[in-house]
Design a protein around this motif. Sequence first.
Motif, PDB file in Angstrom:
ATOM      1  N   ARG A 135       1.431   2.986   3.267  1.00  0.00           N
ATOM      2  CA  ARG A 135       0.689   1.728   3.202  1.00  0.00           C
ATOM      3  C   ARG A 135      -0.472   1.608   4.188  1.00  0.00           C
ATOM      4  O   ARG A 135      -1.757   1.344   3.919  1.00  0.00           O
ATOM      5  CB  ARG A 135       1.552   0.238   3.449  1.00  0.00           C
ATOM      6  CG  ARG A 135       2.493   0.138   2.315  1.00  0.00           C
ATOM      7  CD  ARG A 135       3.295  -1.040   2.746  1.00  0.00           C
ATOM      8  NE  ARG A 135       4.182  -1.273   1.729  1.00  0.00           N
ATOM      9  CZ  ARG A 135       5.449  -0.646   1.352  1.00  0.00           C
ATOM     10  NH1 ARG A 135       5.565   0.290   2.122  1.00  0.00           N
ATOM     11  NH2 ARG A 135       6.142  -0.714   0.336  1.00  0.00           N
ATOM     12  N   GLN A 136      -0.221   2.365   5.611  1.00  0.00           N
ATOM     13  CA  GLN A 136      -1.303   2.270   6.465  1.00  0.00           C
ATOM     14  C   GLN A 136      -2.490   3.226   6.061  1.00  0.00           C
ATOM     15  O   GLN A 136      -3.714   3.096   6.458  1.00  0.00           O
ATOM     16  CB  GLN A 136      -0.631   2.752   7.938  1.00  0.00           C
ATOM     17  CG  GLN A 136       0.264   1.696   8.481  1.00  0.00           C
ATOM     18  CD  GLN A 136      -0.567   0.265   8.615  1.00  0.00           C
ATOM     19  OE1 GLN A 136      -1.821   0.121   8.855  1.00  0.00           O
ATOM     20  NE2 GLN A 136       0.186  -0.994   8.122  1.00  0.00           N
ATOM     21  N   PHE A 139      -4.385   1.216   3.683  1.00  0.00           N
ATOM     22  CA  PHE A 139      -5.265   0.309   4.510  1.00  0.00           C
ATOM     23  C   PHE A 139      -6.227   0.769   5.234  1.00  0.00           C
ATOM     24  O   PHE A 139      -7.199   0.339   4.997  1.00  0.00           O
ATOM     25  CB  PHE A 139      -4.045  -0.318   5.163  1.00  0.00           C
ATOM     26  CG  PHE A 139      -2.995  -1.330   4.381  1.00  0.00           C
ATOM     27  CD1 PHE A 139      -3.355  -1.548   3.157  1.00  0.00           C
ATOM     28  CD2 PHE A 139      -1.901  -1.903   5.251  1.00  0.00           C
ATOM     29  CE1 PHE A 139      -2.129  -2.164   2.347  1.00  0.00           C
ATOM     30  CE2 PHE A 139      -0.966  -2.712   4.447  1.00  0.00           C
ATOM     31  CZ  PHE A 139      -0.983  -2.830   3.203  1.00  0.00           C
ATOM     32  N   ILE A 178      -5.262  -7.045   5.431  1.00  0.00           N
ATOM     33  CA  ILE A 178      -4.840  -5.815   5.955  1.00  0.00           C
ATOM     34  C   ILE A 178      -5.518  -5.312   7.309  1.00  0.00           C
ATOM     35  O   ILE A 178      -5.668  -4.109   7.491  1.00  0.00           O
ATOM     36  CB  ILE A 178      -5.066  -4.809   4.970  1.00  0.00           C
ATOM     37  CG1 ILE A 178      -6.343  -4.724   4.581  1.00  0.00           C
ATOM     38  CG2 ILE A 178      -4.244  -4.989   3.481  1.00  0.00           C
ATOM     39  CD1 ILE A 178      -7.106  -4.019   3.520  1.00  0.00           C
TER      40      ILE A 178
END
Length: 238
Positions: A135-136, A139, A178
């Motif tokens: 996810r990072q 993002f 985010i």
Amino acid sequence: MKKDDIIPWDWHRILFGQAPPEYLIEVFLRTSLIYIALLVIIRAMGKRMGGQLSISEMAIMVTLGAIVSPAMQIPQLGLLMGVMILVCALVFRRGVSLAEFSSRKFEKISQGTTQMLVKDGIIQIDQLEMAKVSRQQLFAALRDENVFNLGDVGRVYMEAFGCFSIYMNAEPAAGLCIFPPSDTSIECYSQRIVEEHSACINCGNVAPGAQESQTCEACGSDVWIPAAVSVKYDLIDK
């Protein structure tokens, strides 16, 4: 080299090895000629070798380093052998490109496929796992394009060669902020909390109400945070 031949602090051996100092001139000539041949071969492989590389192109680039090194450094090997291997690499790359152009099935096998990571502000968890992207990482790619809310995003594709393609919504809505999780002081920057809306922290799905321990319909998570909307947009309640 035998063990007895290794003398500590033998600077002649350290600097020149077992070759005579004059061999440095030959190394210079070998390197220059192989470098020129390498430039010609890469140029013949096409412009893609200087851009974002596909899997097969990356394999060729890694192989080229192993190909040219012996021909430049080992006196027992001639330059023609190194040049011949470079030509073989060129023929292989051109052959793969032709096969990919002629067959979509072969192109899919060799290059992979495009994957949709975000759809209408919601992370596609299964596709994210298949692409082996965190996810990072996702993002970070969005923040690099000045996107700080999943509600602004219509689609995010991960191309076959690893590049992210981002398409924005015409009418952004409430979504998951985010911002970097370590920078708590910026959470509300350019964002406005949307009353009575919650965002799933796992996938970004937005649902009405506080939700609390309710299960997300999109991913099955039960962790929610208040949804937000970018302040430059007006939220259209649906």
